[in-house]
Motif scaffolding. Structure first.
Motif, PDB file in Angstrom:
ATOM      1  N   ASP A 233       0.929  -1.912   1.683  1.00  0.00           N
ATOM      2  CA  ASP A 233       1.369  -1.460   3.001  1.00  0.00           C
ATOM      3  C   ASP A 233       0.453  -0.329   3.477  1.00  0.00           C
TER       4      ASP A 233
ATOM      5  N   SER B 279      10.050  -0.369  -0.295  1.00  0.00           N
ATOM      6  CA  SER B 279       9.313   0.662  -1.042  1.00  0.00           C
ATOM      7  C   SER B 279      10.229   1.400  -2.016  1.00  0.00           C
TER       8      SER B 279
ATOM      9  N   ASP C 276       4.184  -3.926  -3.511  1.00  0.00           N
ATOM     10  CA  ASP C 276       4.950  -3.509  -2.333  1.00  0.00           C
ATOM     11  C   ASP C 276       4.175  -3.933  -1.098  1.00  0.00           C
ATOM     12  N   THR C 277       4.886  -4.354  -0.069  1.00  0.00           N
ATOM     13  CA  THR C 277       4.222  -4.863   1.130  1.00  0.00           C
ATOM     14  C   THR C 277       4.811  -4.221   2.376  1.00  0.00           C
TER      15      THR C 277
ATOM     16  N   THR D 289       3.607   4.228   1.471  1.00  0.00           N
ATOM     17  CA  THR D 289       4.796   4.956   1.012  1.00  0.00           C
ATOM     18  C   THR D 289       4.956   4.916  -0.506  1.00  0.00           C
TER      19      THR D 289
END
Ligand SMILES: Nc1ncnc2c1ncn2[C@@H]1O[C@H](COP(=O)(O)OP(=O)(O)O)[C@@H](O)[C@H]1O
Ligand SMILES: [Mg+2]
Length: 234
Positions: free
Chosen positions: A44, A19, A97-98, A48
């Motif tokens: 995610d 992140s 993002d993951t 975040t």
């Protein structure tokens, strides 16, 4: 043929800086390319990256599409649509993002992307799962007979005095990946949630220089299409 570029930030290991790198890279590229659209997609469930970048984003260049273990059909379909639309859009850049853990449904998204950016520390507790994660990507590319996504490993939270990355280079010989310039372990990188004010807010620091160096590396190799040309020649 894809004209936009999508960069999937992933690692089966959590807490490696996915992140952090996703948000600083997004903000750096937005500043660098005033005319290109740089989309941030946070998949995610912890959100975040979305929480950090939403105050700095336009309404149309950030999305929170949480994908967990269950009931993710709607997010998956939306994500797939946005990703394909962005990829068909000339000059666009998308950062995904993951969360940590097995990719599960997110695999198909990774396979759509130009590049998977894989942050890792230099400790074996992070490096071992990182190598396994890249091997899994290698296997899928081989199964599908495709060259993308290319894998770029980013040494993160390295000791600020570390100069030699031979150990990491050696570990990467097992897999099909290249190494990006490292990001040091620096307290200024730790700003989170509401403390986060983007790339400009860290200006003049070593962290800022390192993010810039990483951003330029991504521009030279991914956004310019150079990695695609290198792999097509090989
Ligand atoms: N280069 C760095 N220097 C110092 N702290 C870092 C650095 N990169 C990440 N961190 C910190 O490490 C923790 C995990 O980072 P995060 O980006 O949330 O990882 P992930 O998304 O992979 O779980 C966070 O507290 C973050 O602020
Ligand atoms: Mg994260």
């Amino acid at each position: 043929m894809q004209s936009g570029k999508a960069i999937f930030v992933g690692n089966i290991k959590g807490g490696v800086g996915k992140s952090t790198l996703a948000v600083y890279l997004t903000d750096y590229l937005r500043e660098r390319y005033a005319t290109r659209s740089v989309m941030l997609l946070d998949t995610d469930p912890q959100g975040t990256a979305f929480e950090m970048m939403r105050p700095l984003s336009r309404a149309d260049d950030i999305r929170f599409l949480p994908i967990g273990d269950r009931y993710d059909g709607v997010s998956m379909t939306t994500l797939d649509g946005i990703l394909r639309r962005m990829l068909s859009q000339d000059e666009s850049v998308t950062i995904v993002d993951t969360g940590a853990g097995k990719l599960g449904n997110v695999w198909q998204m990774a396979m759509l992307c130009s590049t998977v950016l894989v942050p890792t520390s230099m400790s074996w507790t992070d490096l071992r799962p990182t190598i396994d994660f890249i091997k899994e990507l290698d296997d899928r590319k081989e199964d599908y007979g495709v060259l993308n996504p290319h894998v770029i490993v980013v040494p993160n939270r390295t000791s600020p005095s570390q100069k030699n990355f031979g150990q990491l280079a050696e570990a990467l010989e097992e897999v099909n990946a290249i190494m990006a310039p490292p990001i040091s372990d620096l307290s200024i990188a730790r700003s989170h949630g509401r403390d986060f004010h983007g790339f400009d807010a860290v200006s003049g620091t070593r962290f800022s220089d390192e993010i810039k160096r990483l951003g330029e590396f991504i521009i030279d190799y991914v956004i310019s299409g150079e990695l695609d040309r290198i792999y097509q020649r090989a």
